[in-house]
Structures are given as structure tokens and as C-alpha cells.
Design a protein around this motif. Structure first.
Motif, PDB file in Angstrom:
ATOM      1  N   THR A   1      55.764  12.714  20.227  1.00 53.24           N
ATOM      2  CA  THR A   1      55.368  11.531  21.003  1.00 53.24           C
ATOM      3  C   THR A   1      55.616  10.346  19.777  1.00 53.24           C
ATOM      4  N   LEU A   2      56.523   9.351  20.174  1.00 52.59           N
ATOM      5  CA  LEU A   2      56.983   8.185  19.572  1.00 52.59           C
ATOM      6  C   LEU A   2      56.069   7.013  20.058  1.00 52.59           C
ATOM      7  N   PRO A   3      55.140   6.592  19.053  1.00 51.26           N
ATOM      8  CA  PRO A   3      54.631   5.148  19.569  1.00 51.26           C
ATOM      9  C   PRO A   3      55.352   3.964  19.380  1.00 51.26           C
ATOM     10  N   VAL A   4      55.836   3.425  20.374  1.00 55.00           N
ATOM     11  CA  VAL A   4      56.834   2.210  19.987  1.00 55.00           C
ATOM     12  C   VAL A   4      56.332   1.172  20.960  1.00 55.00           C
ATOM     13  N   GLY A   5      56.041  -0.329  20.201  1.00 57.35           N
ATOM     14  CA  GLY A   5      55.840  -1.595  21.162  1.00 57.35           C
ATOM     15  C   GLY A   5      54.622  -1.228  22.140  1.00 57.35           C
ATOM     16  N   GLY A   6      53.616  -0.423  21.551  1.00 55.28           N
ATOM     17  CA  GLY A   6      52.338  -0.156  22.297  1.00 55.28           C
ATOM     18  C   GLY A   6      52.544   0.688  23.600  1.00 55.28           C
ATOM     19  N   LYS A   7      53.620   1.618  23.419  1.00 57.47           N
ATOM     20  CA  LYS A   7      53.861   2.621  24.734  1.00 57.47           C
ATOM     21  C   LYS A   7      54.213   3.902  23.944  1.00 57.47           C
ATOM     22  N   ASP A   8      53.714   4.965  24.356  1.00 56.42           N
ATOM     23  CA  ASP A   8      53.913   6.157  23.908  1.00 56.42           C
ATOM     24  C   ASP A   8      55.275   6.791  24.688  1.00 56.42           C
ATOM     25  N   TYR A   9      56.151   7.306  23.737  1.00 57.22           N
ATOM     26  CA  TYR A   9      57.404   7.635  24.516  1.00 57.22           C
ATOM     27  C   TYR A   9      57.513   9.402  24.079  1.00 57.22           C
ATOM     28  N   THR A  10      57.391  10.205  25.015  1.00 62.35           N
ATOM     29  CA  THR A  10      57.396  11.727  24.739  1.00 62.35           C
ATOM     30  C   THR A  10      58.713  12.332  24.892  1.00 62.35           C
ATOM     31  N   VAL A  11      59.264  12.601  23.452  1.00 60.22           N
ATOM     32  CA  VAL A  11      60.475  13.475  23.498  1.00 60.22           C
ATOM     33  C   VAL A  11      60.332  15.042  23.765  1.00 60.22           C
ATOM     34  N   PRO A  12      61.140  15.398  24.896  1.00 60.88           N
ATOM     35  CA  PRO A  12      60.848  16.863  25.278  1.00 60.88           C
ATOM     36  C   PRO A  12      61.560  17.580  24.124  1.00 60.88           C
ATOM     37  N   ALA A  13      61.363  18.898  24.103  1.00 56.72           N
ATOM     38  CA  ALA A  13      61.898  19.848  23.256  1.00 56.72           C
ATOM     39  C   ALA A  13      63.505  19.714  23.454  1.00 56.72           C
ATOM     40  N   PRO A  14      64.296  19.825  22.383  1.00 54.43           N
ATOM     41  CA  PRO A  14      65.892  19.798  22.753  1.00 54.43           C
ATOM     42  C   PRO A  14      66.292  21.021  23.316  1.00 54.43           C
ATOM     43  N   THR A  15      67.670  20.980  23.517  1.00 52.18           N
ATOM     44  CA  THR A  15      68.201  22.320  23.996  1.00 52.18           C
ATOM     45  C   THR A  15      68.292  23.040  23.001  1.00 52.18           C
ATOM     46  N   ALA A  16      68.488  24.477  22.830  1.00 51.72           N
ATOM     47  CA  ALA A  16      68.851  25.310  21.691  1.00 51.72           C
ATOM     48  C   ALA A  16      70.237  24.765  21.045  1.00 51.72           C
ATOM     49  N   GLU A  17      71.165  24.375  21.965  1.00 51.15           N
ATOM     50  CA  GLU A  17      72.393  23.919  21.334  1.00 51.15           C
ATOM     51  C   GLU A  17      72.308  22.536  20.587  1.00 51.15           C
ATOM     52  N   THR A  18      71.406  21.774  20.939  1.00 48.20           N
ATOM     53  CA  THR A  18      71.100  20.481  19.963  1.00 48.20           C
ATOM     54  C   THR A  18      70.298  20.951  18.755  1.00 48.20           C
ATOM     55  N   GLY A  19      69.301  21.778  19.043  1.00 48.59           N
ATOM     56  CA  GLY A  19      68.525  22.431  17.619  1.00 48.59           C
ATOM     57  C   GLY A  19      69.468  22.961  16.781  1.00 48.59           C
ATOM     58  N   LEU A  20      70.237  23.722  17.184  1.00 49.22           N
ATOM     59  CA  LEU A  20      71.411  24.353  16.300  1.00 49.22           C
ATOM     60  C   LEU A  20      72.062  23.294  15.848  1.00 49.22           C
ATOM     61  N   LEU A  21      72.684  22.392  16.436  1.00 52.61           N
ATOM     62  CA  LEU A  21      73.694  21.269  15.800  1.00 52.61           C
ATOM     63  C   LEU A  21      72.733  20.456  14.894  1.00 52.61           C
ATOM     64  N   CYS A  22      71.461  20.153  14.939  1.00 52.42           N
ATOM     65  CA  CYS A  22      70.710  19.464  13.832  1.00 52.42           C
ATOM     66  C   CYS A  22      70.674  20.256  12.721  1.00 52.42           C
ATOM     67  N   GLN A  23      70.413  21.641  13.124  1.00 53.67           N
ATOM     68  CA  GLN A  23      70.069  22.437  11.618  1.00 53.67           C
ATOM     69  C   GLN A  23      71.392  22.349  10.929  1.00 53.67           C
ATOM     70  N   ARG A  24      72.664  22.543  11.478  1.00 53.67           N
ATOM     71  CA  ARG A  24      73.799  22.672  10.801  1.00 53.67           C
ATOM     72  C   ARG A  24      74.199  21.211  10.143  1.00 53.67           C
ATOM     73  N   LEU A  25      73.843  20.130  10.856  1.00 51.63           N
ATOM     74  CA  LEU A  25      73.949  18.922  10.212  1.00 51.63           C
ATOM     75  C   LEU A  25      72.980  18.410   9.039  1.00 51.63           C
ATOM     76  N   MET A  26      71.924  19.219   8.995  1.00 53.64           N
ATOM     77  CA  MET A  26      70.870  19.027   8.011  1.00 53.64           C
ATOM     78  C   MET A  26      71.591  20.003   6.748  1.00 53.64           C
ATOM     79  N   GLN A  27      71.981  21.127   7.094  1.00 50.28           N
ATOM     80  CA  GLN A  27      72.438  21.873   6.086  1.00 50.28           C
ATOM     81  C   GLN A  27      73.706  21.325   5.666  1.00 50.28           C
ATOM     82  N   ALA A  28      74.607  20.419   6.286  1.00 55.54           N
ATOM     83  CA  ALA A  28      75.730  19.914   5.693  1.00 55.54           C
ATOM     84  C   ALA A  28      75.280  18.625   4.762  1.00 55.54           C
ATOM     85  N   GLY A  29      74.550  18.052   5.220  1.00 55.54           N
ATOM     86  CA  GLY A  29      73.916  16.929   4.433  1.00 55.54           C
ATOM     87  C   GLY A  29      73.483  17.232   3.151  1.00 55.54           C
ATOM     88  N   VAL A  30      72.587  18.322   3.166  1.00 54.83           N
ATOM     89  CA  VAL A  30      71.839  18.799   2.048  1.00 54.83           C
ATOM     90  C   VAL A  30      73.208  19.270   0.882  1.00 54.83           C
TER      91      VAL A  30
END
Length: 159
Positions: free
Chosen positions: A16-45
């Protein structure tokens, strides 16, 4: 026999991201997006440490790839934030926070969120990590491959 508790009783896979007095709830990512983010993090490190890997080319995103990453990480919240006419820095802060939540964990996301995106606010943790890594490296290998140890041993041997 012990039985596991039902996952949905205690596991929250949203952010949940509180922005401008409103809460925005981000749902869990797909497995594909999760794996992409982990690969991007490894690449950045790897890129930050100067290592060349097969992931190195992932570390540099162009503008379109960056926008696509935020869309994928934020899911429906991306369009909600656009509809609320948030600024680019706010959208980017939400996107990076969500990326860290996916790639690392909620604690890393919270640290980034609470820092306002200020790298200096996160620097003490980075400095501590680098100090720990350097002190670990300075201890040397226990494998006996230290050249000075090998030289000392060979001096004591007769051929």
C-alpha cells in the motif's frame, strides 16, 4: 503431524502506497514480473560492483523500458496514479519503491520510500555493507592459496 497454517490467514502479498491523502494498493506481481525484477536487481548489483555478467546489459534501461517496468511493477495502480495527475517524480518514487518490494523485500521498499528517494539517506546502510564486504575480503582465503603463505611454506622446505 504438524499442519501448515493457511497462507491467506497471515500472508499479505500487496503493498500500500499512501500518495496525496489516498492509499493505493499494489497487487502482487506476476511471477514473470517478479523474476524480471530479481534479474534487474542482480544486473544492477553486478554493474555497480564492476562485474561483467550475462545480465550486465539489463542494468541500463532506456526511457521506454523504465516506464514499462513501472507499469509492470505497479499494475493497475500505474493508471490510477496517472488519472490522479501525479508528477513524474512521484510516479517514479512509487515505481522504484514497488520494484524494491518485488526484487528485495518490504523493508528495502520502506527504507527507500521513507528516504524520499534520497540516496544519501540510504548511504549509511550501503557504507556499512561495503565495509563488511571489505573486511570479509581482507581476512584472506582459508584455502592456502595466499601467495605469502605459500612462499613461507616453500622457504621451509628443502628440495
Amino acid at each position: 503431524m504438524a499442519k501448515l497454517k493457511a497462507l491467506d490467514e497471515f500472508f499479505d502479498d500487496t503493498l500500500t502506497l499512501p500518495v496525496g491523502g489516498k492509499d493505493y494498493t499494489v497487487p502482487a506481481p506476476t511471477a514473470e514480473t517478479g523474476l524480471l525484477c530479481q534479474r534487474l536487481m542482480q544486473a544492477g548489483v553486478a554493474a555497480a560492483s564492476g562485474k561483467e555478467t550475462d545480465l550486465t546489459d539489463l542494468a541500463d534501461l532506456d526511457d521506454d523500458q523504465e516506464t514499462d517496468l513501472y507499469k509492470r511493477c505497479l499494475g493497475p495502480v500505474y493508471d490510477q496514479l496517472l488519472a490522479a495527475k501525479v508528477s513524474w517524480p512521484v510516479l517514479k518514487h512509487c515505481g522504484v519503491t514497488t520494484f524494491l518490494w518485488i526484487a528485495v523485500d518490504v523493508d528495502a521498499a520502506m527504507k527507500f520510500w521513507n528516504s524520499g528517494g534520497d540516496p544519501e539517506a540510504l548511504a549509511p546502510n550501503r557504507a556499512a555493507s561495503e565495509a563488511a564486504a571489505s573486511s570479509t575480503r581482507s581476512r584472506g582465503s582459508g584455502s592456502g592459496t595466499n601467495p605469502s603463505r605459500q612462499a613461507q611454506r616453500s622457504r621451509g622446505k628443502t628440495s
